[in-house]
Enzyme design. Sequence first.
Site, PDB file in Angstrom:
ATOM      1  N   HIS A  90       1.079  -1.243  -0.086  1.00  0.00           N
ATOM      2  CA  HIS A  90      -0.152  -0.253  -0.077  1.00  0.00           C
ATOM      3  C   HIS A  90       1.028   1.287  -0.063  1.00  0.00           C
ATOM      4  O   HIS A  90       0.580   2.202   0.880  1.00  0.00           O
ATOM      5  CB  HIS A  90      -0.887  -0.094   1.313  1.00  0.00           C
ATOM      6  CG  HIS A  90      -1.747  -1.169   1.341  1.00  0.00           C
ATOM      7  ND1 HIS A  90      -2.317  -1.717   2.580  1.00  0.00           N
ATOM      8  CD2 HIS A  90      -2.386  -1.902   0.270  1.00  0.00           C
ATOM      9  CE1 HIS A  90      -3.123  -2.648   2.244  1.00  0.00           C
ATOM     10  NE2 HIS A  90      -3.132  -2.843   0.808  1.00  0.00           N
TER      11      HIS A  90
HETATM   12  C1  LIG Z   1       0.145  -7.576  -4.720  1.00  0.00           C
HETATM   13  C2  LIG Z   1      -0.656  -6.240  -4.560  1.00  0.00           C
HETATM   14  C3  LIG Z   1      -1.809  -6.592  -3.464  1.00  0.00           C
HETATM   15  C4  LIG Z   1      -2.509  -5.672  -3.169  1.00  0.00           C
HETATM   16  N1  LIG Z   1      -4.020  -5.972  -2.745  1.00  0.00           N
HETATM   17  C5  LIG Z   1      -4.720  -5.019  -2.620  1.00  0.00           C
HETATM   18  C6  LIG Z   1      -6.038  -5.273  -1.802  1.00  0.00           C
HETATM   19  O1  LIG Z   1      -6.355  -6.485  -1.572  1.00  0.00           O
HETATM   20  N2  LIG Z   1      -6.995  -4.324  -1.800  1.00  0.00           N
HETATM   21  C7  LIG Z   1      -6.583  -2.978  -2.109  1.00  0.00           C
HETATM   22  O2  LIG Z   1      -7.302  -1.887  -1.880  1.00  0.00           O
HETATM   23  N3  LIG Z   1      -5.553  -2.480  -2.699  1.00  0.00           N
HETATM   24  C8  LIG Z   1      -4.555  -3.719  -2.779  1.00  0.00           C
HETATM   25  N4  LIG Z   1      -3.376  -3.385  -3.021  1.00  0.00           N
HETATM   26  C9  LIG Z   1      -3.078  -1.890  -3.643  1.00  0.00           C
HETATM   27  C10 LIG Z   1      -3.693  -1.114  -4.807  1.00  0.00           C
HETATM   28  O3  LIG Z   1      -3.861  -2.127  -5.761  1.00  0.00           O
HETATM   29  C11 LIG Z   1      -3.085  -0.289  -5.175  1.00  0.00           C
HETATM   30  O4  LIG Z   1      -2.725   0.909  -4.172  1.00  0.00           O
HETATM   31  C12 LIG Z   1      -3.595   0.416  -6.511  1.00  0.00           C
HETATM   32  O5  LIG Z   1      -3.952  -0.393  -7.379  1.00  0.00           O
HETATM   33  C13 LIG Z   1      -2.994   1.618  -6.779  1.00  0.00           C
HETATM   34  O6  LIG Z   1      -3.362   2.411  -7.854  1.00  0.00           O
HETATM   35  P1  LIG Z   1      -2.515   3.507  -8.540  1.00  0.00           P
HETATM   36  O7  LIG Z   1      -3.391   3.830  -9.794  1.00  0.00           O
HETATM   37  O8  LIG Z   1      -2.134   4.619  -7.835  1.00  0.00           O
HETATM   38  O9  LIG Z   1      -1.165   2.801  -9.410  1.00  0.00           O
HETATM   39  P2  LIG Z   1      -1.378   1.497 -10.165  1.00  0.00           P
HETATM   40  O10 LIG Z   1      -2.529   0.537 -10.205  1.00  0.00           O
HETATM   41  O11 LIG Z   1      -0.165   0.698  -9.640  1.00  0.00           O
HETATM   42  O12 LIG Z   1      -1.191   1.770 -11.601  1.00  0.00           O
HETATM   43  C14 LIG Z   1       0.007   2.372 -12.333  1.00  0.00           C
HETATM   44  C15 LIG Z   1       0.173   2.172 -13.742  1.00  0.00           C
HETATM   45  O13 LIG Z   1       1.133   2.854 -14.384  1.00  0.00           O
HETATM   46  C16 LIG Z   1       1.979   2.097 -14.990  1.00  0.00           C
HETATM   47  N5  LIG Z   1       3.186   2.979 -15.442  1.00  0.00           N
HETATM   48  C17 LIG Z   1       4.028   3.094 -14.192  1.00  0.00           C
HETATM   49  N6  LIG Z   1       5.198   3.725 -14.991  1.00  0.00           N
HETATM   50  C18 LIG Z   1       4.980   4.196 -16.118  1.00  0.00           C
HETATM   51  C19 LIG Z   1       5.655   4.538 -17.153  1.00  0.00           C
HETATM   52  N7  LIG Z   1       6.977   5.216 -17.066  1.00  0.00           N
HETATM   53  N8  LIG Z   1       5.014   4.601 -18.517  1.00  0.00           N
HETATM   54  C20 LIG Z   1       3.791   4.122 -18.517  1.00  0.00           C
HETATM   55  N9  LIG Z   1       3.207   3.301 -17.694  1.00  0.00           N
HETATM   56  C21 LIG Z   1       3.753   3.484 -16.375  1.00  0.00           C
HETATM   57  C22 LIG Z   1       2.050   0.920 -14.289  1.00  0.00           C
HETATM   58  O14 LIG Z   1       2.664  -0.129 -15.278  1.00  0.00           O
HETATM   59  C23 LIG Z   1       0.684   0.481 -14.115  1.00  0.00           C
HETATM   60  O15 LIG Z   1      -0.279   0.152 -14.867  1.00  0.00           O
HETATM   61  C24 LIG Z   1      -2.334  -4.541  -3.711  1.00  0.00           C
HETATM   62  C25 LIG Z   1      -1.397  -3.886  -4.262  1.00  0.00           C
HETATM   63  C26 LIG Z   1      -0.488  -5.038  -4.881  1.00  0.00           C
HETATM   64  C27 LIG Z   1       0.793  -4.636  -5.568  1.00  0.00           C
END
Ligand SMILES: Cc1cc2nc3c(=O)[nH]c(=O)nc-3n(C[C@H](O)[C@H](O)[C@H](O)COP(=O)(O)OP(=O)(O)OC[C@H]3O[C@@H](n4cnc5c(N)ncnc54)[C@H](O)[C@@H]3O)c2cc1C
Length: 538
Positions: free
Chosen positions: A472
Amino acid sequence: METFDYVIVGAGSAGCVLANRLSEDPSVSICVLEAGPRDWHPYIHLPAGFIKTFHMRSINWAYQQEVGPWTGGRSIYAPRGKTLGGSSSINGHIFNRGQRQDFDTWAQLGNRGWGYPDVLPYFKRLERRIGEGDDQYRGREGSLTVTTMDWKDPLCEAFMAGAISLGIPPNPDYNGAIQEGVSYAQRTIKNGLRVSAAKAFLHPARKRGNVHVRTHAHATQIILEGKRAVGVRYIKGGRNGTPVEVRAAKEVILSGGSYNSPQLLQLSGIGSPELLRSHGIEVHHALPGVGEGLQDHYAPRTVARVKNIKTINQLRQGWHLWVEALKWAITRRGLLSLSPTMVYCFWHSGETTESSDLQMTFTPASYKEGVQGQLEDEPGMTVASWQQRPESRGYVRIRSADPFEPPIIQTNYLVAELDRRVVVAGMKLARRLLKSEPLAPYYDYEDFPGPNVQSDDEFLDAATRRGTTTFHPGCTCRMGPADSTWAVVDDHLRVHGLQGLRVIDASIMPRMISANLNASTLMIADKASDLIRGKSFG
Ligand SMILES: Cc1cc2nc3c(=O)[nH]c(=O)nc-3n(C[C@H](O)[C@H](O)[C@H](O)COP(=O)(O)OP(=O)(O)OC[C@H]3O[C@@H](n4cnc5c(N)ncnc54)[C@H](O)[C@@H]3O)c2cc1C
């Protein structure tokens, strides 16, 4: 060079919601750049596939954190989704919004429009809750299906009875009025399949024709003209691929997540001047808060050996697995439809704690070295316990000017004295829960931390030896007023001092919330889509 109205970097939880909402206007064009591949892999969609995608480098950034002062010399593994849906395509499916106070605190820090009454309508708009819940708090018509775990395992039932026997009340909806209590977990699962942000938001939006998704597109730099972001440079197809530029007529939006969004800002000359200069990067815009303030939840896992019943450790072995595979194929239920955690319990570490500061999860399974990637062979059950609102803060900083080199991730787990105290309290409660009367028929003995661990110092030592991230990370591009040295974005998520550039993902959280981060990240993006369009809702 191609021009779109909006260029979104990252098709993760936030990026998918944004692409969906912004494309509601057919006159608007959107380009989504995603470093990873399409989300075709079957393990993404099968709930139990979690254990496989956990280490699958084709769809996972698979970062390693720096050794911290309290991690017993260990570098902790930090998986992150790298595919359409981002981390929502590899996460543990848990849907948990957090507490009213979490968002009220964001507002108190000077962020107008982010208190609980402001964000609740967006939580409701997103979801299609199937199951218990008061409609004052729950949405029934959104795109994101939220169901409750329907696998009634005797160990889960006994664990919940045990919690109740210790005075922890049952709570039919921890996403409702009050979080505290014990219940089965709520999950983003529909008909035995994962509902990622891509599935709920991006794929339907692509049918509109004005959303252009580019996979294997690794953004390497934000193109700036003076103080205005006008586009993004990316490499198609990995390190030795083709460089491409796209322009944004309206805005560039960073949704790369808590590790990658600050990394891209720094690579683009936006951040701490000392850090940028130390890597030979020209300073385009001094913003010392970029990458600073990282927070995460740190969880030791208490494990007991189990007798008189089979746990998931055995059910996934030999012929059992074939039976389960058949069951899933026919009914979409059974072992393969499970999430890594099944029961949720929120409680407080002390009598004077105002709202629950401990989150405990129960699983009738156990993992090698307490890390969720590999199940043990002998029967086991696990309680992971973590402090909901840690005070420790770390940072994300570029390691070099090479955009393909992973950033330095230092979370500084347990550096704050309060965090150590609450984590120890959590482990003690985990032991009491596992030793409760209703679990007695199944409880054999405590394997970790083990009966020799009795004093607070011994619990703390065990926590430093075996604690892991709960995945997280947040707070690395924090939202706050312009006059605070730590703030990166304002309360419209615009980068301070620049035009045409927003950060919209988990990194903007000013302070860690009492929850897993997916639900609130989706909410942030949904609310931000209205801020961008000048709309209000609720
Ligand atoms: C193993 C795991 C288990 C988890 N379990 C839970 C759960 O059960 N419940 C819950 O609420 N949360 C959980 N989380 C946390 C939750 O999923 C994340 O906090 C949330 O998805 C974050 O969203 P975000 O949009 O910030 O980033 P992300 O969903 O990580 O999205 C970022 C995206 O940007 C892309 N990206 C990054 N850099 C670049 C770049 N330079 N160029 C192009 N693309 C890029 C990445 O590839 C990715 O697709 C978990 C996370 C993980 C990893």
